[in-house]
Design a protein around this motif. Structure first.
Motif, PDB file in Angstrom:
ATOM      1  N   LYS A  41       0.869  -1.174   0.000  1.00 40.04           N
ATOM      2  CA  LYS A  41       0.000   0.000   0.000  1.00 40.04           C
ATOM      3  C   LYS A  41       0.904   1.222   0.000  1.00 40.04           C
ATOM      4  CE  LYS A  41      -4.111  -1.627   2.315  1.00 40.04           C
ATOM      5  NZ  LYS A  41      -4.980  -1.432   3.463  1.00 40.04           N
ATOM      6  N   LEU A  42       0.544   2.177  -0.765  1.00 40.41           N
ATOM      7  CA  LEU A  42       1.467   3.269  -1.036  1.00 40.41           C
ATOM      8  C   LEU A  42       1.156   4.536  -0.262  1.00 40.41           C
ATOM      9  CD1 LEU A  42       1.479   2.914  -4.910  1.00 40.41           C
ATOM     10  CD2 LEU A  42       3.049   1.877  -3.300  1.00 40.41           C
ATOM     11  N   ASN A  43       2.219   5.140   0.288  1.00 35.29           N
ATOM     12  CA  ASN A  43       2.083   6.515   0.743  1.00 35.29           C
ATOM     13  C   ASN A  43       2.440   7.387  -0.461  1.00 35.29           C
ATOM     14  OD1 ASN A  43       4.975   6.959   0.685  1.00 35.29           O
ATOM     15  ND2 ASN A  43       5.090   5.774   2.569  1.00 35.29           N
ATOM     16  N   VAL A  48       4.664   8.055  -6.010  1.00 31.26           N
ATOM     17  CA  VAL A  48       5.441   8.803  -6.998  1.00 31.26           C
ATOM     18  C   VAL A  48       6.512   7.904  -7.616  1.00 31.26           C
ATOM     19  CG1 VAL A  48       7.093  10.703  -7.288  1.00 31.26           C
ATOM     20  CG2 VAL A  48       4.976  11.064  -6.020  1.00 31.26           C
ATOM     21  N   VAL A  49       7.195   7.128  -6.800  1.00 35.12           N
ATOM     22  CA  VAL A  49       8.229   6.222  -7.319  1.00 35.12           C
ATOM     23  C   VAL A  49       7.600   5.172  -8.236  1.00 35.12           C
ATOM     24  CG1 VAL A  49       9.943   4.477  -6.687  1.00 35.12           C
ATOM     25  CG2 VAL A  49       9.819   6.618  -5.411  1.00 35.12           C
ATOM     26  N   THR A  50       6.453   4.628  -7.836  1.00 33.81           N
ATOM     27  CA  THR A  50       5.783   3.623  -8.649  1.00 33.81           C
ATOM     28  C   THR A  50       5.358   4.195 -10.002  1.00 33.81           C
ATOM     29  OG1 THR A  50       5.037   2.471  -6.678  1.00 33.81           O
ATOM     30  CG2 THR A  50       3.857   1.991  -8.716  1.00 33.81           C
ATOM     31  N   SER A  55       6.350   4.950 -15.836  1.00 30.47           N
ATOM     32  CA  SER A  55       6.683   5.870 -16.916  1.00 30.47           C
ATOM     33  C   SER A  55       8.004   5.482 -17.579  1.00 30.47           C
ATOM     34  CB  SER A  55       6.758   7.294 -16.365  1.00 30.47           C
ATOM     35  OG  SER A  55       7.143   8.192 -17.365  1.00 30.47           O
ATOM     36  N   THR A  56       8.966   5.093 -16.773  1.00 32.81           N
ATOM     37  CA  THR A  56      10.259   4.667 -17.313  1.00 32.81           C
ATOM     38  C   THR A  56      10.092   3.414 -18.160  1.00 32.81           C
ATOM     39  OG1 THR A  56      11.395   5.631 -15.423  1.00 32.81           O
ATOM     40  CG2 THR A  56      12.625   4.021 -16.711  1.00 32.81           C
ATOM     41  N   LEU A  57       9.309   2.459 -17.682  1.00 27.90           N
ATOM     42  CA  LEU A  57       9.062   1.241 -18.454  1.00 27.90           C
ATOM     43  C   LEU A  57       8.409   1.588 -19.787  1.00 27.90           C
ATOM     44  CD1 LEU A  57       9.133  -1.854 -18.616  1.00 27.90           C
ATOM     45  CD2 LEU A  57       6.866  -1.853 -17.569  1.00 27.90           C
ATOM     46  N   ALA A  58       7.423   2.487 -19.764  1.00 25.08           N
ATOM     47  CA  ALA A  58       6.770   2.897 -21.011  1.00 25.08           C
ATOM     48  C   ALA A  58       7.772   3.546 -21.961  1.00 25.08           C
ATOM     49  CB  ALA A  58       5.624   3.850 -20.709  1.00 25.08           C
ATOM     50  N   SER A  59       8.674   4.348 -21.432  1.00 23.57           N
ATOM     51  CA  SER A  59       9.682   4.991 -22.281  1.00 23.57           C
ATOM     52  C   SER A  59      10.630   3.965 -22.885  1.00 23.57           C
ATOM     53  CB  SER A  59      10.484   6.017 -21.483  1.00 23.57           C
ATOM     54  OG  SER A  59       9.655   7.079 -21.094  1.00 23.57           O
ATOM     55  N   VAL A  99       9.083  12.714   3.952  1.00 21.75           N
ATOM     56  CA  VAL A  99       8.579  11.924   2.825  1.00 21.75           C
ATOM     57  C   VAL A  99       7.230  11.270   3.077  1.00 21.75           C
ATOM     58  CG1 VAL A  99      10.878  11.478   1.892  1.00 21.75           C
ATOM     59  CG2 VAL A  99       9.856   9.818   3.447  1.00 21.75           C
ATOM     60  N   LYS A 100       6.756  11.255   4.313  1.00 20.44           N
ATOM     61  CA  LYS A 100       5.494  10.582   4.611  1.00 20.44           C
ATOM     62  C   LYS A 100       4.553  11.516   5.356  1.00 20.44           C
ATOM     63  CE  LYS A 100       7.590   6.080   5.092  1.00 20.44           C
ATOM     64  NZ  LYS A 100       7.993   5.093   6.068  1.00 20.44           N
TER      65      LYS A 100
END
Length: 168
Positions: A41-43, A48-50, A55-59, A99-100
């Motif tokens: 579960k994301l904070n 943002v990192v996910t 986005s990097t994978l898509a690029s 960060v949290k």
């Protein structure tokens, strides 16, 4: 619209067919090496990192100007940076606070805290849904509802010392 917008030759298609499985396999490996936190579960920081990883994978898959090795280096760097920041947040409370987000109290002793609800953009219906999920039909029967740092609502229901249930 030009015909190249629909089909620009087989080179691009072959590149996608070769690069995509390699990038996907590398992503799975990187996610497995990075640990469960990357997929938990994301904070806001983890989200943002996910998104950046996606986005990097898509690029990597779609950009003709980005070599597979460069894209994989970027994926590895994003996961490494997440690891460094999360390790620092465990070690140093100031980094953790940076960060949290802290949980926000939205209901106390059956009373909705309207100012907190407004600040967090949470409706009464959302609070009622959290109460129902915890086994209560009414906010008056709820000790507390928190908006957690990952965006979920946690409701605490039931008697406690010094707290009386409303009979309304």
């Amino acid at each position: 619209m030009s015909p190249q917008a629909i089909f620009d030759g087989w080179d691009g298609i072959v590149r996608v067919l070769v690069i995509t499985p390699a990038a996907y396999a590398a992503l799975v490996l990187v996610l497995r090496l990075s640990g469960k936190r990357t997929l938990a579960k994301l904070n806001a920081f983890d989200l943002v990192v996910t998104i950046a990883i996606g986005s990097t994978l898509a690029s990597i898959i779609t950009s003709k100007s980005l070599a597979l090795a460069e894209g994989l280096a970027a994926l590895g760097l994003l996961v490494a940076l997440q690891f460094v920041v999360t390790a620092a947040s465990v070690r140093w409370p100031a980094v953790n606070r940076a960060v949290k987000a802290n949980p926000s109290l939205l209901v106390r002793d059956g009373e909705a805290l309207t100012g907190a609800m407004r600040r967090q953009r949470i409706t009464r219906d959302e609070l009622l849904a959290a109460a129902r999920q915890a086994g209560s039909e009414r906010l008056e029967d709820v000790q507390a509802i928190y908006l957690e740092s990952d965006g979920t609502l946690t409701a605490l229901v039931g008697p406690r010392a010094g707290w009386t249930r409303s009979t309304r």
